[in-house]
Design a protein around this motif. Structure first.
Motif, PDB file in Angstrom:
ATOM      1  N   LYS A  92      21.221 -13.752 -12.435  1.00  0.00           N
ATOM      2  CA  LYS A  92      21.807 -13.965 -13.814  1.00  0.00           C
ATOM      3  C   LYS A  92      22.468 -13.110 -14.353  1.00  0.00           C
ATOM      4  N   ARG A  93      23.473 -13.954 -15.005  1.00  0.00           N
ATOM      5  CA  ARG A  93      24.797 -13.342 -15.393  1.00  0.00           C
ATOM      6  C   ARG A  93      24.678 -12.771 -16.395  1.00  0.00           C
ATOM      7  N   GLU A  94      25.669 -12.701 -16.628  1.00  0.00           N
ATOM      8  CA  GLU A  94      26.016 -11.997 -18.484  1.00  0.00           C
ATOM      9  C   GLU A  94      26.242 -13.050 -18.718  1.00  0.00           C
ATOM     10  N   THR A  95      26.500 -12.744 -20.738  1.00  0.00           N
ATOM     11  CA  THR A  95      26.765 -13.934 -21.344  1.00  0.00           C
ATOM     12  C   THR A  95      28.543 -13.592 -21.670  1.00  0.00           C
ATOM     13  N   ASP A  96      29.133 -14.967 -22.337  1.00  0.00           N
ATOM     14  CA  ASP A  96      30.463 -14.320 -22.673  1.00  0.00           C
ATOM     15  C   ASP A  96      30.743 -13.493 -23.502  1.00  0.00           C
ATOM     16  N   GLU A  97      29.970 -13.257 -24.460  1.00  0.00           N
ATOM     17  CA  GLU A  97      29.667 -12.305 -25.318  1.00  0.00           C
ATOM     18  C   GLU A  97      29.827 -10.444 -25.055  1.00  0.00           C
ATOM     19  N   GLU A  98      28.158 -10.791 -23.750  1.00  0.00           N
ATOM     20  CA  GLU A  98      28.264  -9.456 -23.392  1.00  0.00           C
ATOM     21  C   GLU A  98      29.766  -8.999 -21.818  1.00  0.00           C
ATOM     22  N   ALA A  99      30.599 -10.080 -21.582  1.00  0.00           N
ATOM     23  CA  ALA A  99      30.773  -9.809 -20.974  1.00  0.00           C
ATOM     24  C   ALA A  99      32.284  -9.033 -21.304  1.00  0.00           C
ATOM     25  N   ALA A 100      32.647 -10.010 -22.777  1.00  0.00           N
ATOM     26  CA  ALA A 100      33.758  -9.692 -23.933  1.00  0.00           C
ATOM     27  C   ALA A 100      33.178  -7.638 -24.314  1.00  0.00           C
ATOM     28  N   ILE A 101      32.279  -7.786 -24.260  1.00  0.00           N
ATOM     29  CA  ILE A 101      31.836  -6.235 -25.049  1.00  0.00           C
ATOM     30  C   ILE A 101      32.098  -5.336 -23.843  1.00  0.00           C
ATOM     31  N   ARG A 102      31.538  -5.665 -22.755  1.00  0.00           N
ATOM     32  CA  ARG A 102      31.704  -4.619 -21.040  1.00  0.00           C
ATOM     33  C   ARG A 102      33.401  -4.485 -21.399  1.00  0.00           C
ATOM     34  N   GLY A 103      34.302  -5.865 -21.635  1.00  0.00           N
ATOM     35  CA  GLY A 103      36.184  -5.672 -21.691  1.00  0.00           C
ATOM     36  C   GLY A 103      36.814  -5.296 -22.385  1.00  0.00           C
ATOM     37  N   LEU A 104      35.721  -4.713 -23.735  1.00  0.00           N
ATOM     38  CA  LEU A 104      36.199  -3.401 -24.579  1.00  0.00           C
ATOM     39  C   LEU A 104      36.016  -2.516 -24.642  1.00  0.00           C
ATOM     40  N   LEU A 105      34.489  -1.883 -24.780  1.00  0.00           N
ATOM     41  CA  LEU A 105      34.445  -0.966 -24.062  1.00  0.00           C
ATOM     42  C   LEU A 105      35.357  -0.019 -23.340  1.00  0.00           C
ATOM     43  N   ASP A 106      35.309  -1.034 -21.463  1.00  0.00           N
ATOM     44  CA  ASP A 106      36.817  -0.433 -20.998  1.00  0.00           C
ATOM     45  C   ASP A 106      37.695  -0.036 -21.589  1.00  0.00           C
ATOM     46  N   ALA A 107      38.031  -0.990 -22.035  1.00  0.00           N
ATOM     47  CA  ALA A 107      39.951  -1.003 -22.186  1.00  0.00           C
ATOM     48  C   ALA A 107      39.405   0.069 -23.354  1.00  0.00           C
ATOM     49  N   GLU A 108      38.798   0.633 -24.370  1.00  0.00           N
ATOM     50  CA  GLU A 108      38.747   1.507 -25.549  1.00  0.00           C
ATOM     51  C   GLU A 108      38.197   3.003 -25.313  1.00  0.00           C
TER      52      GLU A 108
END
Length: 291
Positions: A92-108
């Motif tokens: 199982k892999r993240e969806t593109d949206e899930e990966a984007a959310i992870r990246g946003l939270l990591d950054a912010e």
């Protein structure tokens, strides 16, 4: 498409009298984020992941979750955040949206690490959270009879009372009698259930067990959904305070996760306050926006 509500609103003739239709279900307000609607079908699909006390509560929780998701996805897009999806489980892999959310939270979202001093304060303030469980070593003899068979239940109770009478006179025969009469696989170990903790047996068994002193038999057979039990408590191993060094990593992980959850909830609240959200009041949630 005919729905359940369509069927329940149909007038059904019963002789000369017609049953009035049930009131139509109150339609939900259309929910949108930034002008993009979150459909009822999407909310109902999401609701299966939000156990609640009622369908309405599950629907509300799902709607809030999808609004939060939309806020985060929109913000990630606005900031141009693109992250490669990662594996989150075998196959199982993240969806593109899930990966984007992870990246946003990591950054912010940034929170401090829990140092030893903070962990020690939490440990000292919550000593009961860091004790080993009390263990109860017990034996039993099960006279099996389902609750759906009253006659068999009465026979099992009478047999249990007879065997309990024998044990009152000869307690050393417990293993022998367990092997002869018990319907539990534990009979091969003299009826021993090993070490039990709170919550590891059915409530009726546990309630009786916790009233006993080591070496004591329950004075009467104990009824449960499985039948009747003769119970003897062998030994109690009292729980002990765990040393700080053993639990410090666990405390640190909990404090950091708790801090991160609060920070994310605050971040989402800021996004919600700036966004054009219709059909739902995100400030009315009983719990945190992000769990």
């Amino acid at each position: 498409m005919t729905t359940l509500f369509d069927l329940t609103n149909t007038v059904v003739p019963t002789g000369k009298v017609k049953v009035p239709p049930r009131p139509a279900a109150k339609p939900h307000a259309k929910i949108s984020v930034g002008g993009v609607e979150i459909t009822e079908d999407a909310i109902r699909d999401e609701a299966q992941h939000h156990p609640a006390s009622s369908p309405a509560a599950a629907f509300d929780a799902a709607a809030r979750a999808l609004v939060v998701r939309a806020l985060l996805v929109n913000e990630a897009a606005a900031k141009g955040i693109v992250v490669t999806p990662e594996s989150v489980a075998i196959g199982k892999r993240e969806t593109d949206e899930e990966a984007a959310i992870r990246g946003l939270l990591d950054a912010e979202v940034h929170t401090p690490s829990a140092d030893t001093e903070a962990c020690r304060r939490f440990y000292d303030a919550n000593p009961r959270k860091f004790c080993s469980e009390t263990l109860y070593e017990a034996r039993h003899i099960l006279f099996a009879a389902p609750e759906s068979a009253p006659e068999k239940r009465q026979q099992a109770k009478s047999q249990a009372e007879a065997v309990l009478g024998i044990l009152a006179e000869a307690p050393g025969r417990f293993a022998e009698l367990a092997l002869e009469f018990s319907a539990c696989p534990s009979k091969g170990q003299g009826g021993s259930l090993g070490q039990l903790t709170k919550g590891s047996t059915v409530p009726e068994f546990e309630a009786a067990l916790f009233t006993l002193e080591p070496g004591q038999l329950a004075p009467t057979p104990v009824a449960s959904q499985f039948g009747y039990h003769i119970i003897r408590l062998e030994r109690i191993v009292e729980g002990k305070q765990l040393p700080f060094g053993m639990v410090e990593p666990r405390i640190a992980a909990w404090l950091e996760a708790s801090s991160w959850s609060r920070a994310v909830a605050q971040y989402v609240s800021i996004l919600a306050s700036k966004a054009d959200i219709t059909g739902i009041n995100m400030n009315a949630a009983d719990g945190p926006l992000v769990q």
